[in-house]
Design an enzyme around this catalytic site. Structure first.
Site, PDB file in Angstrom:
ATOM      1  N   GLU A  20      18.851  -3.823  -2.920  1.00  0.00           N
ATOM      2  CA  GLU A  20      17.779  -4.513  -2.182  1.00  0.00           C
ATOM      3  C   GLU A  20      18.174  -5.951  -1.885  1.00  0.00           C
ATOM      4  O   GLU A  20      19.144  -6.468  -2.426  1.00  0.00           O
ATOM      5  CB  GLU A  20      16.468  -4.510  -2.990  1.00  0.00           C
ATOM      6  CG  GLU A  20      15.641  -3.248  -2.887  1.00  0.00           C
ATOM      7  CD  GLU A  20      14.837  -3.166  -1.595  1.00  0.00           C
ATOM      8  OE1 GLU A  20      15.038  -4.041  -0.711  1.00  0.00           O
ATOM      9  OE2 GLU A  20      14.028  -2.237  -1.451  1.00  0.00           O
ATOM     10  N   ARG A 105       5.957  -5.887 -11.401  1.00  0.00           N
ATOM     11  CA  ARG A 105       7.092  -6.771 -11.172  1.00  0.00           C
ATOM     12  C   ARG A 105       7.014  -7.290  -9.746  1.00  0.00           C
ATOM     13  O   ARG A 105       6.258  -6.780  -8.919  1.00  0.00           O
ATOM     14  CB  ARG A 105       8.422  -6.049 -11.382  1.00  0.00           C
ATOM     15  CG  ARG A 105       8.685  -4.898 -10.415  1.00  0.00           C
ATOM     16  CD  ARG A 105      10.147  -4.489 -10.449  1.00  0.00           C
ATOM     17  NE  ARG A 105      10.452  -3.264  -9.732  1.00  0.00           N
ATOM     18  CZ  ARG A 105      10.623  -3.166  -8.420  1.00  0.00           C
ATOM     19  NH1 ARG A 105      10.481  -4.240  -7.642  1.00  0.00           N
ATOM     20  NH2 ARG A 105      10.917  -2.005  -7.849  1.00  0.00           N
ATOM     21  N   ASN A 107       8.586  -7.684  -6.002  1.00  0.00           N
ATOM     22  CA  ASN A 107       9.318  -6.750  -5.156  1.00  0.00           C
ATOM     23  C   ASN A 107      10.005  -7.522  -4.033  1.00  0.00           C
ATOM     24  O   ASN A 107      10.937  -8.261  -4.276  1.00  0.00           O
ATOM     25  CB  ASN A 107       8.391  -5.654  -4.620  1.00  0.00           C
ATOM     26  CG  ASN A 107       9.158  -4.474  -4.071  1.00  0.00           C
ATOM     27  OD1 ASN A 107      10.153  -4.069  -4.662  1.00  0.00           O
ATOM     28  ND2 ASN A 107       8.725  -3.918  -2.952  1.00  0.00           N
ATOM     29  N   ASP A 125       5.119   2.024 -11.484  1.00  0.00           N
ATOM     30  CA  ASP A 125       4.842   3.462 -11.402  1.00  0.00           C
ATOM     31  C   ASP A 125       4.150   3.746 -10.074  1.00  0.00           C
ATOM     32  O   ASP A 125       2.927   3.689  -9.961  1.00  0.00           O
ATOM     33  CB  ASP A 125       3.974   3.902 -12.575  1.00  0.00           C
ATOM     34  CG  ASP A 125       3.784   5.413 -12.636  1.00  0.00           C
ATOM     35  OD1 ASP A 125       4.151   6.110 -11.653  1.00  0.00           O
ATOM     36  OD2 ASP A 125       3.273   5.901 -13.658  1.00  0.00           O
ATOM     37  N   ASN A 156       6.204  -5.004   0.907  1.00  0.00           N
ATOM     38  CA  ASN A 156       7.533  -4.987   1.492  1.00  0.00           C
ATOM     39  C   ASN A 156       7.526  -5.692   2.846  1.00  0.00           C
ATOM     40  O   ASN A 156       6.510  -6.197   3.306  1.00  0.00           O
ATOM     41  CB  ASN A 156       8.026  -3.540   1.665  1.00  0.00           C
ATOM     42  CG  ASN A 156       9.204  -3.233   0.767  1.00  0.00           C
ATOM     43  OD1 ASN A 156      10.159  -4.010   0.708  1.00  0.00           O
ATOM     44  ND2 ASN A 156       9.137  -2.118   0.048  1.00  0.00           N
ATOM     45  N   ASP A 208      10.377  -0.226   4.824  1.00  0.00           N
ATOM     46  CA  ASP A 208      10.890  -0.945   3.663  1.00  0.00           C
ATOM     47  C   ASP A 208      11.253  -2.371   4.086  1.00  0.00           C
ATOM     48  O   ASP A 208      10.581  -2.962   4.914  1.00  0.00           O
ATOM     49  CB  ASP A 208      12.066  -0.181   3.066  1.00  0.00           C
ATOM     50  CG  ASP A 208      12.194  -0.367   1.560  1.00  0.00           C
ATOM     51  OD1 ASP A 208      12.034  -1.503   1.082  1.00  0.00           O
ATOM     52  OD2 ASP A 208      12.472   0.617   0.855  1.00  0.00           O
TER      53      ASP A 208
END
Length: 301
Positions: A20, A105, A107, A125, A156, A208
């Site tokens: 990423e 977290r 991203n 999750d 994203n 994404d």
């Protein structure tokens, strides 16, 4: 329409589990990116093929450089200043949000045109489809905002138009698959007038990581579809480019003239093909823009 560009796999870059956040460092003629679960920041000196990596204390998902070369990184527990020296990395905590749930977290993240760092959070999750995620702003004074946009599942697709007055943001979760555009106040760093820019239910894949080219068009990695999609500023799909990886994750312009598009990808376990997890490069026939540096100072005098 011109012929599809050749997509080159950069074998010297190695193979990631979740590659990423590619960032081109013009001063080093190098591409940086992260492997999230491996807790690594990776660098490839493109001309020589020399690869370096640095271990982080937590999963690292996004980062930007400041003008001194220090890294501002979004890890699991918050934002950190990271100094990369030789083979070693030192980290210093900067700020942490009040996470809405356990197991979250940072991203996707990057700087706006004025050098403020933006990053979003997500519940790791993804099967829970939790809307606990939010988008935050970290300004040049080192102040982390309260949530600017909330209710996100898998944040994203952060990017800004060339003049900085439009902010793009996506949610790549299978239940969302949306890209939004906002009017963006460049003086205050405030987005408003949120509207749907593209709904990938009408196309393919999940939106994404993304990049904007010099023409103001928005490139998104269509995760699960093995494609790059380019939308005009009006939200019209005008190009599709196939890539060998089934799960392209984020793209960034680089190279000496910013005419190369680098693409990271994800290796989805047992279902991975031989190309998944690799980094790719192509020349799409348009140029990008340099990635903005963080406007604050992260180094400690």
């Amino acid at each position: 329409m011109s012929a599809a560009p050749r997509v080159e796999r950069l074998d010297a870059a190695g193979r990631a589990t979740v590659g990423e956040c590619p960032v081109w460092h013009a001063g080093e003629a190098s591409l940086y990116w992260v492997d999230i679960p491996a807790r690594r920041i990776v660098r490839l000196e493109v001309a020589s093929g020399r690869r370096s990596e640095w271990a982080m204390p937590e999963q690292v998902a996004c980062f930007a450089f400041d003008r001194d070369g220090t890294v501002l990184a979004g890890l699991e527990s918050g934002l950190f200043a990271v100094t990369l020296e030789g083979a070693d990395a030192t980290t210093r905590p900067l700020a942490a949000p009040d996470f809405a749930a356990d197991g979250m977290r940072f991203n996707d993240g990057r700087c706006d045109r004025q050098g403020r760092f933006w990053a979003g959070t997500m519940l790791q999750d993804m099967s829970l489809a939790s809307t606990a995620g939010a988008l935050y702003r970290f300004d040049a004074n080192g102040t982390l905002s309260s949530p600017i946009v909330d209710g996100l599942v898998t944040q994203n697709g952060l990017a800004w138009s060339p003049d900085g007055t439009t902010l793009y943001l996506s949610d790549s979760h299978p239940t969302r698959r949306l890209i939004w555009a906002f009017d963006f106040d460049i003086e205050t760093g405030t987005p408003h007038n949120r509207r749907v820019f593209a709904d990938l239910h009408h196309y393919s894949g999940r939106p994404d990581g993304a990049a904007v080219d010099a023409d103001g068009c928005y490139w998104t990695c269509a995760n699960d579809a093995g494609k790059l999609l380019r939308f005009t500023p009006q939200g019209r799909l005008d190009r599709e480019i196939a890539v060998p990886a089934s799960k392209p994750s984020m793209c960034a312009f680089g190279g000496s003239d910013f005419d190369t598009l680098f693409v990271t990808s994800i290796r989805p376990g047992a279902n991975a093909n031989d190309d998944d997890g690799h980094v790719f490069a192509l020349r799409p026939g348009v140029k990008g823009l340099p990635e903005p540096l963080y406007a604050g100072r992260l180094s400690v005098a």
